[in-house]
Each structure stands twice: as structure tokens, then as C-alpha cells.
Design an enzyme around this catalytic site. Structure first.
Site, short mmCIF file in Angstrom:
data_model
loop_
_atom_site.label_atom_id
_atom_site.label_comp_id
_atom_site.label_asym_id
_atom_site.label_seq_id
_atom_site.Cartn_x
_atom_site.Cartn_y
_atom_site.Cartn_z
N ASN A 1 -14.31 -22.56 -25.57
CA ASN A 1 -14.55 -21.54 -26.60
C ASN A 1 -14.00 -21.92 -27.97
OD1 ASN A 1 -15.85 -19.81 -24.84
ND2 ASN A 1 -14.04 -18.59 -24.39
N HIS B 1 -30.98 -20.02 -26.98
CA HIS B 1 -30.68 -21.16 -27.83
C HIS B 1 -31.76 -21.39 -28.89
CE1 HIS B 1 -27.69 -23.13 -24.79
NE2 HIS B 1 -27.21 -22.06 -25.39
N ARG C 1 -23.97 -15.14 -28.57
CA ARG C 1 -23.12 -16.07 -27.82
C ARG C 1 -21.83 -15.38 -27.38
NH1 ARG C 1 -21.83 -21.79 -30.48
NH2 ARG C 1 -24.04 -22.06 -29.95
N ASP D 1 -38.01 -16.93 -30.87
CA ASP D 1 -39.35 -17.13 -30.32
C ASP D 1 -39.24 -18.09 -29.13
OD1 ASP D 1 -38.95 -19.64 -31.44
OD2 ASP D 1 -40.28 -19.28 -33.15
N SER E 1 -13.08 -8.94 -22.99
CA SER E 1 -11.90 -9.80 -22.88
C SER E 1 -11.98 -10.97 -23.86
CB SER E 1 -11.75 -10.31 -21.45
OG SER E 1 -12.89 -11.05 -21.03
N PRO F 1 -21.20 -22.32 -18.31
CA PRO F 1 -21.84 -23.63 -18.29
C PRO F 1 -21.44 -24.45 -19.52
CG PRO F 1 -23.42 -21.91 -17.75
CD PRO F 1 -22.18 -21.21 -18.22
N GLY G 1 -16.63 -10.20 -16.25
CA GLY G 1 -17.64 -9.20 -16.54
C GLY G 1 -17.64 -8.83 -18.02
N ASP H 1 -32.93 -25.29 -31.90
CA ASP H 1 -34.37 -25.16 -32.10
C ASP H 1 -34.65 -25.61 -33.53
OD1 ASP H 1 -36.97 -24.42 -32.65
OD2 ASP H 1 -36.75 -22.34 -32.00
N HIS I 1 -20.52 -15.20 -23.49
CA HIS I 1 -19.22 -15.72 -23.07
C HIS I 1 -18.31 -14.61 -22.56
CE1 HIS I 1 -19.11 -20.04 -24.63
NE2 HIS I 1 -20.35 -19.64 -24.80
N ASP I 2 -18.51 -13.40 -23.04
CA ASP I 2 -17.73 -12.28 -22.54
C ASP I 2 -18.12 -11.93 -21.11
OD1 ASP I 2 -15.94 -10.06 -22.57
OD2 ASP I 2 -17.60 -8.73 -23.08
N THR J 1 -38.06 -23.48 -35.50
CA THR J 1 -37.87 -22.16 -36.13
C THR J 1 -36.44 -21.69 -35.81
OG1 THR J 1 -38.84 -21.14 -34.15
CG2 THR J 1 -40.29 -21.47 -36.05
#
Length: 338
Positions: A101, A200, A69, A261, A83, A170, A79, A253, A73-74, A256
Site C-alpha cells: 500500500n 484498471h 482503489r 470503458d 480499516s 493481489p 472486509g 489503459d 484495498h479496504d 482512454t
């Protein structure tokens, strides 16, 4: 970078054109990254990152999702320039405290430990941006996901993009068109978006990000209720509708949660995606192409792994020329060099 939705409102053509042009201009002059960038200057790099990530994931499998994650987010803000790792100072407002964040990003200590080891072996050589990119790859592998080669040579930025966090990343309640536009603005296609959302499969979400999703009868965008009332009851016990428990968490999820997966996509087929932004991939009325991709990855884990690997390389290559020219190799990932 084609968006092959069968249903395209007229305004969407213009949106896609604008974002396509923007993406090309943003990335066209980016510096090349190479696989052997540190071969001579820091040959122990990959081994050090791997060992530290092995320790982190062995102690808590959830650490894999935290690092993945962080990388996402970086890269979506300025780019892949580390940061996101910068702490607030008197002269710099970091990205960590941006509303999207705050209380969501963790795992910074893992990157700190890797950086400290590398500063002992190869002082002032390896950028924090490269460390995070490699660590994200190793995190996925350690919980059963695919391998991919990581091109290297990024620089660390001297700035952060606090205001860009809410614009670029998003949110859990975003609709499909909003999500698509945010990916397109980074030069990532709809296929990349659906594949990268598969991350996710090892993540968790806070109650505040899915309370609206489970309110009422938990009706998906498609109008279909989930097949499992037991699952809905469990979510309501974690995240009460009356408020409170905002920081309580649930696996995205539930099948699992600690294994990388394709079961995340099976969950979307049932209408049981924890986040609205995830369920939109399958249930949105404008998501004809995204729905097909969800079905494809639910049925074919090899296809998902292959596309996820390709899309991670593509996302990891989001850089900008200004950081490459004016950036640095931080000695401490939390602060710009003095």
C-alpha cells in the site's frame, strides 16, 4: 462460486474446495445491509457524497481511480470496514504503510472532506466504511462508468490488518492461480475477478510495479510480443531498466485513461497489459475461462458494465460479524474514537 477452468491441476481442486468452504464460513453470518439505512437519520448523505466527488473528479479525473482503489484495498482486508483509512498510532499499526500500500494509496483527503461535511449535517451517524463505498460508486459514474445501488449499514473497525495486506491483496507480479485464490478467499468468483480487474481502465501504476514486465523484449506470458514498439519505447523511457524512477507512473489503459470503458480488455488482447497480473488474465496457460471473459468484455461493453456493477455490490458486501458487533462510527476516519 464455480471456477470453470478447463485445465485443472489435481491440487487445484483441493485449493478451490478449501477456499470455497472458507468463504462460506466467513460471510454466512454477516449482517444484512439495506438501501434505506440512512433514509431517516441522514437523508442528505448521497447528495453530499456526490457533490464532493464531483468537485474531486472535476479538479482531477485521476481522483476517481484513487477512491476506487481505496475501496478495493479496504474490502480485501477485514472486509469493507474502513480499516485502510486508519493512520498509525502508538497502539495501532495501520494498513497504509504496508509495503503493498505504501506510495500506492492516495485520496484520503477526499474522504476526510466528505466526512467533515457529514459530521456537520449528521454527526456520528454515517460510517467511514459506507462513505468510501458510496464514493467509489460515484467515482465510477463520474468518469463514464455504470451505476449500481449501494447497500448501507457498515460499521468502522477499531483495528487494522497490516499483516493481511500482503496476504490478501493481489500483487502486480502474481500469477493467475494466486490471484484466483485471493479472490476466492473473499467469496468472489473468477467472473468477479475478471470484471473487477476492469477497474484498471482508469488507474495508473508505478514503475516499480511494471519494470519486470517491460524488461528484455517485453514478452507476454503467452510468448507474444506486443504489436506496438512505440508503446514499449514509451514505457522504457518512463521506467528505465537500470533502476531509478520507481515512482514514475503510467496509465494502465493508454487508450482512454480518464474514461471508464472496456478498452482495458482490448489492450490485454494485444498482449500489452501494463501489469503482469493483468496480462495473466488473458495469457496464462491455465486461464482458459479468464481468456474467454476478457474476449467477451472486449467485445461487449454492456456485458462488462453489467457484471462490473454486480461484482462491485458483491465486493462491497464483504463484511464480518465482529466489526458489526464491536465496530463503531468514527468521528474522524483516520482514528478510532476515544
Amino acid at each position: 462460486m464455480a471456477l470453470s477452468l478447463h485445465f485443472r491441476p489435481p491440487f487445484l481442486h483441493l485449493v478451490l474446495l478449501v477456499f470455497s468452504i472458507f468463504s462460506i464460513s466467513l460471510h454466512a453470518s454477516d449482517p444484512p445491509l439495506t438501501l434505506d439505512y440512512y433514509a431517516k437519520t441522514c437523508p442528505t448523505l448521497l447528495e453530499i457524497v456526490r457533490k464532493e466527488m464531483e468537485c474531486a473528479v472535476l479538479s482531477d479525473p485521476r481522483n476517481a481511480a484513487l477512491i476506487l482503489r481505496l475501496h478495493f484495498h479496504d474490502c480485501f482486508v477485514q472486509g469493507c470496514d474502513a480499516s485502510v483509512l486508519l493512520d498509525d498510532t502508538i497502539t495501532l499499526q495501520g494498513e497504509k504503510t504496508a509495503p503493498l500500500n505504501l506510495n500506492s494509496l492516495k485520496g484520503f483527503g477526499i474522504i476526510d472532506r466528505i466526512k467533515n461535511k457529514l459530521e456537520s449535517d449528521c454527526p456520528s451517524i454515517v460510517s467511514c466504511a459506507d462513505i468510501l463505498t458510496i464514493a467509489a460508486r460515484d467515482a465510477v459514474i463520474l468518469v463514464g462508468g455504470p451505476y449500481w445501488d449501494v447497500p448501507l449499514g457498515r460499521k468502522d473497525s477499531k483495528t487494522a490488518g497490516y499483516a493481511l495486506v500482503s496476504t490478501n491483496i493481489p500483487a502486480s507480479d502474481d500469477g493467475l492461480l494466486s490471484i484466483i485464490s485471493k479472490f476466492l478467499s473473499q467469496g468472489l468468483s473468477v467472473t468477479d475477478m475478471v470484471a473487477l480487474s476492469g477497474a484498471h481502465t482508469i488507474g495508473m501504476a508505478r514503475c516499480v510495479n511494471f519494470r519486470a514486465r517491460i524488461s528484455g523484449d517485453f514478452i507476454a506470458t503467452s510468448g507474444m510480443n506486443p504489436t506496438s514498439e512505440t508503446y514499449l519505447s514509451k514505457l522504457k523511457s518512463i521506467c528505465p531498466a537500470a533502476g531509478g524512477g520507481d515512482d514514475n507512473e503510467s496509465d494502465m489503459d493508454y487508450v482512454t485513461p480518464n474514461v471508464f470503458d472496456n478498452s482495458f480488455y482490448d489492450i490485454l488482447l494485444k498482449g500489452e497489459g501494463l501489469l503482469n497480473s493483468d496480462q495473466e488474465l488473458y495469457s496464462s496457460v491455465v486461464g482458459i475461462e479468464t481468456k474467454k471473459l476478457v474476449q467477451k468484455y472486449a467485445e461487449d461493453s454492456i456485458a462488462f458494465f453489467s457484471q462490473f456493477s454486480d461484482s462491485m455490490v458483491k465486493m462491497g458486501n464483504i463484511t464480518n460479524s465482529d466489526t458489526y458487533v464491536n465496530g463503531e462510527v468514527r468521528k474522524n476516519c483516520r482514528f478510532v474514537n476515544t
